[in-house]
Design an enzyme around this catalytic site. Structure first.
Site, PDB file in Angstrom:
ATOM      1  CG  HIS A 130      -1.882   0.490   0.847  1.00  0.00           C
ATOM      2  ND1 HIS A 130      -2.491   1.498  -0.054  1.00  0.00           N
ATOM      3  CD2 HIS A 130      -3.517   0.355   1.181  1.00  0.00           C
ATOM      4  CE1 HIS A 130      -4.049   1.779   0.206  1.00  0.00           C
ATOM      5  NE2 HIS A 130      -4.332   0.776   0.544  1.00  0.00           N
ATOM      6  CB  SER A 182       4.964   4.734   2.444  1.00  0.00           C
ATOM      7  OG  SER A 182       5.136   6.336   1.163  1.00  0.00           O
ATOM      8  N   GLY A 203      -1.768   3.911  -9.349  1.00  0.00           N
ATOM      9  CA  GLY A 203      -0.921   4.920  -9.463  1.00  0.00           C
ATOM     10  C   GLY A 203      -0.682   5.326 -10.166  1.00  0.00           C
ATOM     11  CD  GLU A 205      -8.117   0.623 -13.068  1.00  0.00           C
ATOM     12  OE1 GLU A 205      -7.764   1.620 -14.156  1.00  0.00           O
ATOM     13  OE2 GLU A 205      -8.318  -0.518 -13.902  1.00  0.00           O
ATOM     14  CB  CYS A 223      -7.782   7.972 -11.675  1.00  0.00           C
ATOM     15  SG  CYS A 223      -8.693   7.364 -10.664  1.00  0.00           S
TER      16      CYS A 223
END
Ligand code: NAP
Length: 433
Positions: free
Chosen positions: A136, A138, A187, A209, A243
């Protein structure tokens, strides 16, 4: 090199896989049912952790956790059908495609929807018989650990879902581990390039993605009030850190002034403040450095002639909901992804112009068009270079609908029937008597 702890976790995931893949799908689904119960029983605790770590207003954090429950329900209901053997008629006595799990999957996930992003990757993958190790972001370490605990509390066998508290530098070594069969990353573009490169080196599948700079088009015949209120949500929800947020607002010439006036008024009424306060609509951004980045993109655009008509100021991680006009295609607010509450307003003459402006982007996640002339706009859908076209609605994810992008927004699909089939071996079987 992976650390000893990481290697052990991957070994555990591989051992768990050798059993999990043999477990009947009904039993795997029963575990997801328990996961949903634990999730909703502890909804408040999870939402508060999300808000504490990344600043999302508490009401939006609660909604995110609840949406994970909806996703569980969707796959509880439909997964067995999606993974049923597909009989294919040939000259043989029997032929069919069967869907088998791949093995240990690595997820690399962002902080902006720290529960939802993990759920939409992990739940269908686990039902399909895979096991997960998850790196995941940070800046959400406690949320990441809570997610692992959630699986443990829901009586999943050991090793089905494990958190890897590692840095992004260690991701390459995890991808290289022979037990890891594929990787899914949500990301930024740069992270996507590194992860896809590492996966390619080992000929492993990757799903990406990535970012977006969605256009939100309002035609002169649109229901203006509906377009305005949706445009507020589309850009300002989660302090603009999405996004699929509308980022470039294309408004047809005749209604430009009235749209702008109404939009400025609606955005100026948003309540910004403490994200734990249920009345707050816009909280801080996830980190002060991310807010600084948005400020810098805005300032570079202003230097090129953009005009701030609302907001524009930053105080630590808080960034005022901002509206800018006088946009040209070479400005950062147009040609970069702006991951914060800044709406760029652009005017257009004809729908053909709007399509050109919309497509003039490296990204291709989705586009929204507001119009009452549905038959006409439907003829234009093929012209949009996007993963999704939503008419009279903002782009949003829905477990029932495939989700993903084209161009620099990535490849592969999550959610829906397509999503559950991304991490399976589609095995072809043919039998002659
Ligand atoms: P990010 O910096 O790329 O981080 C995302 C994840 O990738 C984090 O776990 C991060 O770990 C890891 N990572 C970063 N660089 C890496 C590398 N070189 N190798 C391996 N892993 C790496 O993205 P972000 O800024 O946190 O998140 C926002 C981005 O995600 C935006 O571009 C947004 O559009 C995109 N996003 C896309 C979707 C979609 O569905 N298309 C959904 C949500 C967000 P660390 O935190 O340790 O660096």
């Amino acid at each position: 090199m992976t650390s000893e702890i990481t290697s052990e976790k991957i070994n555990t995931a591989a051992q768990a896989f050798s059993h999990w893949k043999t477990v009947n799908i009904t039993e795997r689904i029963a575990c997801i049912r328990q996961l949903k119960t634990t999730l909703l029983d502890n909804k408040r605790q999870y939402a508060e952790m999300i808000t504490a770590e990344m600043g999302k207003p508490i009401t939006q954090a609660v909604a995110e956790v609840e949406k994970c429950g909806v996703l569980c329900d969707y796959y509880i209901e439909n997964a067995a059908t999606f993974l049923q053997d597909r009989i294919i008629k040939t000259e043989a006595a029997e032929s069919y495609a069967t869907y088998e799990p791949l093995g240990v999957l690595l997820g690399v996930m962002p902080w902006n929807f720290p529960f939802w992003q993990v759920f939409r990757f992990a739940v269908p993958s686990i039902i399909a018989g895979n096991t997960i190790v998850l790196k995941h972001a940070s800046n959400v370490p406690e949320t990441a650990q809570l997610l692992e605990t959630l699986f443990t509390k829901s009586n999943f066998p050991v090793g089905i879902y494990q958190n890897l508290p590692i840095s992004s530098k260690e991701v390459a070594a995890v991808i290289a581990n022979p037990h890891v069969k594929a990787v899914s990353l949500t990301g930024s573009e740069n992270a996507g390039i590194s992860v896809a490169t590492e996966a390619a080196k080992h000929l492993k599948k990757s799903l990406l993605e990535l970012g977006g700079s969605n256009a939100f088009i309002v035609c002169e015949d649109a229901d203006l009030d509906k377009a305005v209120s949706t445009a507020v949500n589309a850009r300002m929800q989660n302090a603009g850190q999405s996004c699929i947020a509308g980022k470039r607002f294309l408004i047809q010439k005749n209604i430009y002034e009235s749209f702008l006036e109404k939009y400025i008024l609606a955005v100026s009424q948003l309540k910004m403040g403490d994200p734990m306060d249920p009345a707050t609509q816009v909280g801080p951004m996830a980190r002060a450095d991310l807010a600084q980045e948005v400020e810098e993109q805005l300032n570079r655009s202003i230097a090129m002639g953009a005009k701030v008509v609302l907001g524009g100021h930053r105080n630590d991680a808080y960034f005022e909901p901002t509206i800018v006009t006088n946009i040209t295609a070479d400005m950062p607010v147009f040609n970069e992804e702006v991951f914060g509450p800044v709406a760029a307003i652009i005017t257009f003459d004809t729908i053909e112009d709007a399509i050109k402006i919309s497509n003039n982007s490296r990204f291709g996640l989705g586009v929204s068009v507001f119009t009452q002339n549905i038959p006409f706009i439907k003829t234009k859908i093929p012209a949009f270079e996007e993963g999704a076209v939503f008419l009279n609605e903002m782009i949003k994810s829905d477990p029932r609908l495939p989700f993903g992008g084209v161009k620099k927004s990535g490849y592969g699909r999550e959610l829906s029937e397509e999503g559950i089939r991304e991490f399976v071996n589609i095995k072809t079987v043919l039998i002659n008597n």
